[in-house]
Write an enzyme that holds these catalytic residues in place. Structure first.
Site, PDB file in Angstrom:
ATOM      1  N   ARG A  54      67.981  24.290 124.171  1.00 30.29           N
ATOM      2  CA  ARG A  54      67.143  25.386 124.666  1.00 30.29           C
ATOM      3  C   ARG A  54      66.094  25.830 123.647  1.00 30.29           C
ATOM      4  O   ARG A  54      64.957  26.104 124.010  1.00 30.29           O
ATOM      5  CB  ARG A  54      68.013  26.553 125.150  1.00 30.29           C
ATOM      6  CG  ARG A  54      68.821  27.235 124.094  1.00 30.29           C
ATOM      7  CD  ARG A  54      69.944  28.017 124.730  1.00 30.29           C
ATOM      8  NE  ARG A  54      70.968  27.110 125.268  1.00 30.29           N
ATOM      9  CZ  ARG A  54      71.755  27.404 126.293  1.00 30.29           C
ATOM     10  NH1 ARG A  54      71.652  28.540 126.904  1.00 30.29           N
ATOM     11  NH2 ARG A  54      72.650  26.548 126.684  1.00 30.29           N
ATOM     12  N   THR A  55      66.471  25.904 122.384  1.00 26.97           N
ATOM     13  CA  THR A  55      65.504  26.405 121.405  1.00 26.97           C
ATOM     14  C   THR A  55      64.326  25.444 121.273  1.00 26.97           C
ATOM     15  O   THR A  55      63.162  25.844 121.303  1.00 26.97           O
ATOM     16  CB  THR A  55      66.181  26.612 120.031  1.00 26.97           C
ATOM     17  OG1 THR A  55      67.293  27.479 120.202  1.00 26.97           O
ATOM     18  CG2 THR A  55      65.225  27.234 119.043  1.00 26.97           C
ATOM     19  N   LYS A  82      66.640   6.360 106.971  1.00 27.76           N
ATOM     20  CA  LYS A  82      66.404   5.330 105.951  1.00 27.76           C
ATOM     21  C   LYS A  82      66.464   5.943 104.564  1.00 27.76           C
ATOM     22  O   LYS A  82      65.998   5.351 103.604  1.00 27.76           O
ATOM     23  CB  LYS A  82      65.028   4.686 106.166  1.00 27.76           C
ATOM     24  CG  LYS A  82      64.873   3.965 107.486  1.00 27.76           C
ATOM     25  CD  LYS A  82      63.454   3.429 107.630  1.00 27.76           C
ATOM     26  CE  LYS A  82      63.211   2.884 109.022  1.00 27.76           C
ATOM     27  NZ  LYS A  82      61.777   2.700 109.261  1.00 27.76           N
ATOM     28  N   ARG A 104      64.764  23.484 112.312  1.00 28.24           N
ATOM     29  CA  ARG A 104      66.197  23.793 112.411  1.00 28.24           C
ATOM     30  C   ARG A 104      66.937  22.855 111.479  1.00 28.24           C
ATOM     31  O   ARG A 104      66.677  21.649 111.465  1.00 28.24           O
ATOM     32  CB  ARG A 104      66.713  23.635 113.837  1.00 28.24           C
ATOM     33  CG  ARG A 104      68.240  23.752 113.880  1.00 28.24           C
ATOM     34  CD  ARG A 104      68.786  23.845 115.264  1.00 28.24           C
ATOM     35  NE  ARG A 104      68.500  25.152 115.847  1.00 28.24           N
ATOM     36  CZ  ARG A 104      69.040  25.575 116.981  1.00 28.24           C
ATOM     37  NH1 ARG A 104      69.870  24.800 117.649  1.00 28.24           N
ATOM     38  NH2 ARG A 104      68.740  26.763 117.459  1.00 28.24           N
ATOM     39  N   HIS A 132      68.337  33.193 112.551  1.00 26.07           N
ATOM     40  CA  HIS A 132      67.748  32.596 113.745  1.00 26.07           C
ATOM     41  C   HIS A 132      66.878  33.689 114.354  1.00 26.07           C
ATOM     42  O   HIS A 132      67.208  34.267 115.386  1.00 26.07           O
ATOM     43  CB  HIS A 132      68.872  32.169 114.706  1.00 26.07           C
ATOM     44  CG  HIS A 132      68.410  31.300 115.845  1.00 26.07           C
ATOM     45  ND1 HIS A 132      67.085  31.001 116.074  1.00 26.07           N
ATOM     46  CD2 HIS A 132      69.110  30.680 116.817  1.00 26.07           C
ATOM     47  CE1 HIS A 132      67.002  30.219 117.156  1.00 26.07           C
ATOM     48  NE2 HIS A 132      68.225  30.015 117.612  1.00 26.07           N
TER      49      HIS A 132
END
Lengths: 316, 427
Positions: A54-55, A82, A104, A132
């Site tokens: 959702r975010t 990598k 995030r 948040h």
């Protein structure tokens, strides 16, 4: 505002400005074509090192409605696999010419680290158990809308669950308190962080004791790994003590509202079907997510001249 | 050709005296009010400075073998010499670990090759520092190892620690403990405090240190073995050690310069330069540590010099390795944090650590004719700013960047040779 990383950094002034600006964005979202040219020429990168539905989607939708270009970085298909370092990743993307990173990461503090390596704005979409801020903005906006007034003075907000590991709780405690609400945390002692004595909150270990005086009941997600870590005996016991059951839902004041940041754990913290709750704001929270994130992107990226562009429409 | 130190205040057995010092063939050959240098002598100007026994660091991570990109025995030795040290106890958490004679001999040989300080390898208490089986303590002791530790982690199993103490008692060695009950510090990033809770990161509670300090004090009582506590960081630990010393137990302890000067709030920046193990604690802990240092509860200053390459320190705070540089800033940080006389300073920086490491026959000795010339010349009042570009260490992870420090090393003499002259390494 250069960055949006924590509620404390925003301060009360920034918080109020963004909530007011969200009203404007909500108006755009009600138009037949919910799109304005405000951020044309700006590029926003979603830099998600942790899963999110959702975010991430609401940020990308918000960016598109403001006509920003969007790029998505997802760890599973990137050079991080990598062995590329966080710094190299950020510097590489910066070289492509971007204006904002929506970040995030599972580690607290990453939005502050990244800011040393790029001139772009940083929007924190969740860093570890730290902050948040856009979720807290969504929640404050949603509550203001539900109660029909701007000030939350005297409102009793009860946050229930895994406070210790919750960035949503940390941002919401700061934001709700700034707006005048009284915040009570309800959790077993093992799910509260140590040394909360200086936090501007009340603490309770019994949901039943605080239900009757609660205006906003905010349920947090409980992850099953907390059981493996020995923080709770088992999910059933947790649910019995701290879950929202039908019985508890009925004991809420008729005016009380119920919130959850998602994703819900049905049968753990949510026994009652949210669809059966008369005053659930859970869907509103998701719906308001786009408007709030438009306000944040606009605040971070627009520089005066673009303000009028919110009134224009994009002709397809 | 000899070395002449002129114009200094020299710390001797009969106190501080204004003397010139002549050094020939690794030994102090003359001390008098006015020595006239001969042609070809190296003359070290030392007006207003003190001549102290060279510092001895009980706790240096030289990273070689295994992590030569962050430090080598040579670069670490140079950093030590610049910090006024003439002996460094090399911690055993190398790769491979210092739990066998070939590795010990390698470390020693690399130290000799660098020729800047005496590199004194410590041995592991358990094989591979795994905490399961005893390392060959007697064999290593026979090869000159005097101090043993699993530093980097503590010996978790009390039965293994008991056996190590019983076994080591008659070997004339010292066991040194990194006190951390690791079950209480899983994932810990910093001190457990209101800051860690606000930041949403797991905390390292004082209890995790104090439980092991307490356990090992009880084991010392039971076994009669000597134990040295590495890098104490909490007020509770100071209290436990003070009481145990009053009871006459053969216990010694050290504190780092950073635990005397920096607090947990610095982590709010999420800057991993300030991440260290044990973590920076509260202002109250600092006060207790200072008190412990001044009343003799804590015997020694030890740096826990822990170099890390930049790319590792640029990881997110929870993933970045703990540790900070210490050798080149120790004197300045200590003097800025704890006002001390030259005599007190020599005790905690030189004499006591030399005794704990079993080096008293050549390090930590107050100046006297015929004694080994392992000395440093320090200006206790000079103020200076830490510039990471000026450091001799291969890494730059110092938390003291831009700090004004009081107390500077001017010259270091190791085995009669001027290895640092006016702050500049000569090798």
């Amino acid at each position: 505002m250069k960055h949006c990383r924590s509620i404390d950094e925003l301060g009360k002034e920034g918080l109020l400005r963004l909530l007011d600006s969200t009203d404007q964005m909500a108006e755009i979202n009600r138009r037949p074509i919910p799109k304005v040219p405000a951020l044309r020429g700006k590029t926003v990168v979603s830099l998600f090192f942790e899963d999110s539905t959702r975010t991430r989607l609401s940020f990308e939708t918000a960016a598109k409605r403001l006509s920003a270009e969007t790029m998505t970085f997802s760890v599973s298909t990137s050079s991080v696999n990598k062995g590329e370092s966080l710094r190299d990743t950020v510097e590489t993307i910066t070289d492509m010419g971007v204006h904002a990173f929506v970040v995030r990461h599972k580690s607290a503090g990453v939005p502050w680290q990244i800011a040393q390596w790029t001139n772009a704005s940083i929007i924190n979409a969740g860093d570890g158990a730290h902050q948040h801020p856009t979720q807290a903005l969504v929640d404050c906006y949603t509550v203001r809308e539900a109660i029909g007034r701007h000030s939350l003075d005297g409102l009793n907000v009860t946050i229930v669950g895994d406070i210790k590991h919750s960035r949503v709780a940390r941002s919401n405690i700061a934001a709700f308190t700034m707006l005048g609400a009284r915040v009570t945390l309800v959790a077993p002692p093992t799910l509260l962080p140590p040394h909360t004595g200086q936090w501007p909150v009340q603490i309770s270990h019994s949901l039943d004791e605080v239900l009757a005086s609660t205006d906003v009941l905010y349920m947090l997600r409980l992850q099953s790994e907390r059981m493996d870590q020995g923080l709770i005996p088992h999910l059933g016991e947790y649910g019995n003590r701290f879950g929202l059951t039908d019985v508890r839902a009925q004991r809420l004041q008729s005016s009380a509202v119920v919130m959850h940041p998602g994703p819900m754990n049905r049968g753990v913290e949510m026994h009652v079907d949210p669809a059966d709750l008369p005053n659930s704001l859970i869907h509103k929270q998701v719906a308001n997510g786009v408007s709030v994130r438009m306000a944040v992107l606009f605040d971070v990226l627009a520089r005066g001249a673009e303000v009028n562009s919110l009134k224009e429409e994009v002709v397809a | 050709m000899s070395v002449v130190i002129s114009g200094a205040k020299v710390l001797t057995e009969s106190g501080e005296q204004r003397l010139d010092v002549r050094i020939d063939n690794e030994l102090i050959s003359e001390m008098s009010a006015n020595i006239t240098p001969s042609a070809g002598d190296v003359v070290l100007s030392a007006q207003g400075c003190h001549v102290l026994p060279g510092f001895v660091d009980l706790h240096t991570h030289l990273r070689e073998p295994g992590k030569e990109d962050s430090e080598t025995i040579e670069t670490g030795s140079r950093a030590g010499a610049k910090g006024g040290y003439t002996a460094l106890v090399a911690m055993p958490n190398t790769t491979p670990a210092q739990d066998s004679i070939p590795i010990i001999e390698f470390v020693r040989a690399q130290g000799l090759r660098a020729g800047l300080v005496e590199v004194v390898p410590s041995g592991c208490i358990t094989v591979g520092r795994a905490g399961v089986a005893l390392a060959p303590l007697a064999e290593l002791a026979r090869n000159g190892v005097k101090i043993f530790t699993d530093d980097g982690s503590g010996v978790q199993d009390p039965a293994i620690m008991r056996r190590a103490m019983e076994y080591s008692r008659e070997l004339g060695i010292t066991l040194a403990q990194h006190c951390e009950v690791s079950a209480l510090t899983a994932g810990a990033v910093m001190n457990e405090c209101s800051c860690s809770s606000e930041m949403g990161v797991p905390g390292w509670p004082a209890l995790a240190e104090e439980l092991m300090v307490h356990r090992d004090i009880e084991l010392a009582k039971l076994t009669g073995a000597r134990i040295h506590f590495l890098h104490l960081s909490t007020a509770g630990s100071v209290h436990l050690v003070r009481e145990a010393k009053k009871a006459g137990l053969p216990i010694t302890a050290e504190v780092t310069p950073h635990h005397l000067s920096l607090t947990e709030e610095l982590l709010k920046s999420f800057d991993s330069t300030f991440k260290v193990n044990p973590p920076l604690r509260s202002a109250a802990d600092i006060e207790a540590l200072k008190e412990g240092l001044l009343d003799g509860t804590i015997d020694a200053i030890a740096t826990d010099h822990a170099p890390h390459v930049k790319r590792d320190k640029e990881l997110p705070l929870d993933q970045a390795p703990p540790g900070m540089l210490g050798l080149e800033t120790a004197l300045g940080v200590v003097l800025s944090a704890v006002p001390m006389s030259a005599t007190q300073l020599a005790a905690v920086m030189s004499t006591n650590p030399a005794r704990i490491a079993g080096l008293s026959d050549r390090h930590g000795m107050l100046a006297a004719i015929g004694r080994p010339a392992n000395l440093c010349v320090v200006d206790l009042d000079a103020q200076w700013n830490v510039d990471p570009k000026q450091l001799a260490s291969k890494s730059t992870n110092t938390p003291f960047v831009g700090r004004m420090l009081r107390g500077k090393v001017r010259h270091t003499i190791f085995e009669g040779v001027v290895v640092v002259n006016e702050g500049v390494a000569q090798r």
